[in-house]
Design an enzyme around this catalytic site. Structure first.
Site, PDB file in Angstrom:
ATOM      1  N   HIS A 195      43.609  38.715  42.079  1.00  0.00           N
ATOM      2  CA  HIS A 195      43.105  39.644  41.677  1.00  0.00           C
ATOM      3  C   HIS A 195      41.740  40.550  41.114  1.00  0.00           C
ATOM      4  O   HIS A 195      42.033  41.525  40.040  1.00  0.00           O
ATOM      5  CB  HIS A 195      43.990  37.922  40.338  1.00  0.00           C
ATOM      6  CG  HIS A 195      43.357  39.402  39.061  1.00  0.00           C
ATOM      7  ND1 HIS A 195      44.594  39.828  38.388  1.00  0.00           N
ATOM      8  CD2 HIS A 195      42.731  39.122  38.356  1.00  0.00           C
ATOM      9  CE1 HIS A 195      44.077  40.250  37.355  1.00  0.00           C
ATOM     10  NE2 HIS A 195      43.208  39.818  36.804  1.00  0.00           N
ATOM     11  N   GLU A 196      40.547  39.956  41.238  1.00  0.00           N
ATOM     12  CA  GLU A 196      39.331  40.166  40.801  1.00  0.00           C
ATOM     13  C   GLU A 196      39.603  41.456  41.804  1.00  0.00           C
ATOM     14  O   GLU A 196      38.421  42.521  41.114  1.00  0.00           O
ATOM     15  CB  GLU A 196      38.516  38.881  41.425  1.00  0.00           C
ATOM     16  CG  GLU A 196      38.938  38.263  40.083  1.00  0.00           C
ATOM     17  CD  GLU A 196      38.448  37.927  38.550  1.00  0.00           C
ATOM     18  OE1 GLU A 196      38.078  39.351  38.138  1.00  0.00           O
ATOM     19  OE2 GLU A 196      39.374  37.670  37.754  1.00  0.00           O
ATOM     20  N   HIS A 203      40.758  44.363  40.118  1.00  0.00           N
ATOM     21  CA  HIS A 203      39.773  44.741  39.393  1.00  0.00           C
ATOM     22  C   HIS A 203      38.095  46.220  39.795  1.00  0.00           C
ATOM     23  O   HIS A 203      38.952  47.245  39.444  1.00  0.00           O
ATOM     24  CB  HIS A 203      38.900  44.732  38.445  1.00  0.00           C
ATOM     25  CG  HIS A 203      39.643  43.617  37.132  1.00  0.00           C
ATOM     26  ND1 HIS A 203      40.890  43.833  36.528  1.00  0.00           N
ATOM     27  CD2 HIS A 203      39.721  42.766  37.160  1.00  0.00           C
ATOM     28  CE1 HIS A 203      41.256  43.483  36.083  1.00  0.00           C
ATOM     29  NE2 HIS A 203      40.936  41.971  36.563  1.00  0.00           N
TER      30      HIS A 203
END
Length: 228
Positions: A98-99, A102
């Site tokens: 998920h990170e 980004h």
């Protein structure tokens, strides 16, 4: 609005975020104990996805705390909590991916992310000053001051709303990437999605509460304005 309605309103303000947080902690606690099939640590998952997308300039670092994972666009660093950095769980792989989602957004100049970054200064100012301006304005009958506070609060609420597509898109990218690099098997997709969906609930809850608060003050302002 009667006392009962006010009590219900403030109960919602407190209970909705607590419920969302409990869902996140429950899902994370459960799946942080489930090893992923690849045996890759969160740091390895992050590094592999970054390299696959040509993000060699983005580093992966360990950070203290629990669920303190984040991407720092200024330093180009993925920071993973110790448990996720070293661990080999489904939850750790999901959070790491998920990170990195980004970081990929940042690389591709994803419009909602850019817009959110542009909102940071005024949203921060709004969060710090809006309540003060609104309460002083209502207390002293200075409606222009209260209106200014509402405008500042609107900027903070807009930030919360723009955060939603940013986070959902990062999770969508995470699912695609985590499968692509072989960090999880097909039968682990459901568990990975549960972790990501639970995390997304916190942002939905925060946005919901922010909109409710803004609506309350707008209605109060409208009522006082009509009296004048």
């Amino acid at each position: 609005m009667g006392i009962g309605a006010y009590l219900l309103y403030f109960a919602l303000l407190m209970l909705i975020p607590l419920w969302a947080q409990s869902r996140v902690k429950s899902a994370y606690k459960k799946y942080s104990k489930v090893p992923n099939s690849s045996g890759m640590s969160g740091a390895e998952v992050a590094r592999r996805i970054l390299d696959q997308n040509g993000l060699y300039n983005v580093s992966v670092e360990e950070v203290r705390g629990r669920l303190t994972d984040h991407y720092d666009p200024r330093s180009k660093v993925i920071r993973l909590s110790s448990e996720n950095y070293h661990g080999h769980s489904v939850a750790g792989a999901a959070v790491a991916a998920h990170e990195v989602g980004h970081a990929i957004q940042d690389q591709q100049s994803y419009a909602p992310l850019r817009f959110r970054h542009a909102l940071v200064p005024i949203a921060s100012l709004g969060s710090n000053l809006s309540y003060i301006l609104i309460f002083i304005g209502f207390l002293l009958g200075a409606l222009n001051l209260a209106l200014l506070g509402i405008i500042f609060m609107s900027a903070a609420v807009l930030f919360q709303l723009v955060t939603l597509p940013v986070e959902f898109n990062a999770s969508s990218r995470a699912m695609d990437q985590i499968i692509s690099v072989g960090a999880i098997r097909n039968d682990e997709e459901r568990e990975t999605k549960k972790v990501l969906n639970a995390a997304a609930l916190t942002y939905v809850a925060a946005a919901f509460v922010a909109v409710l608060e803004l609506l309350r003050f707008v209605l109060m302002f409208a009522g006082l304005n009509q009296e004048d």
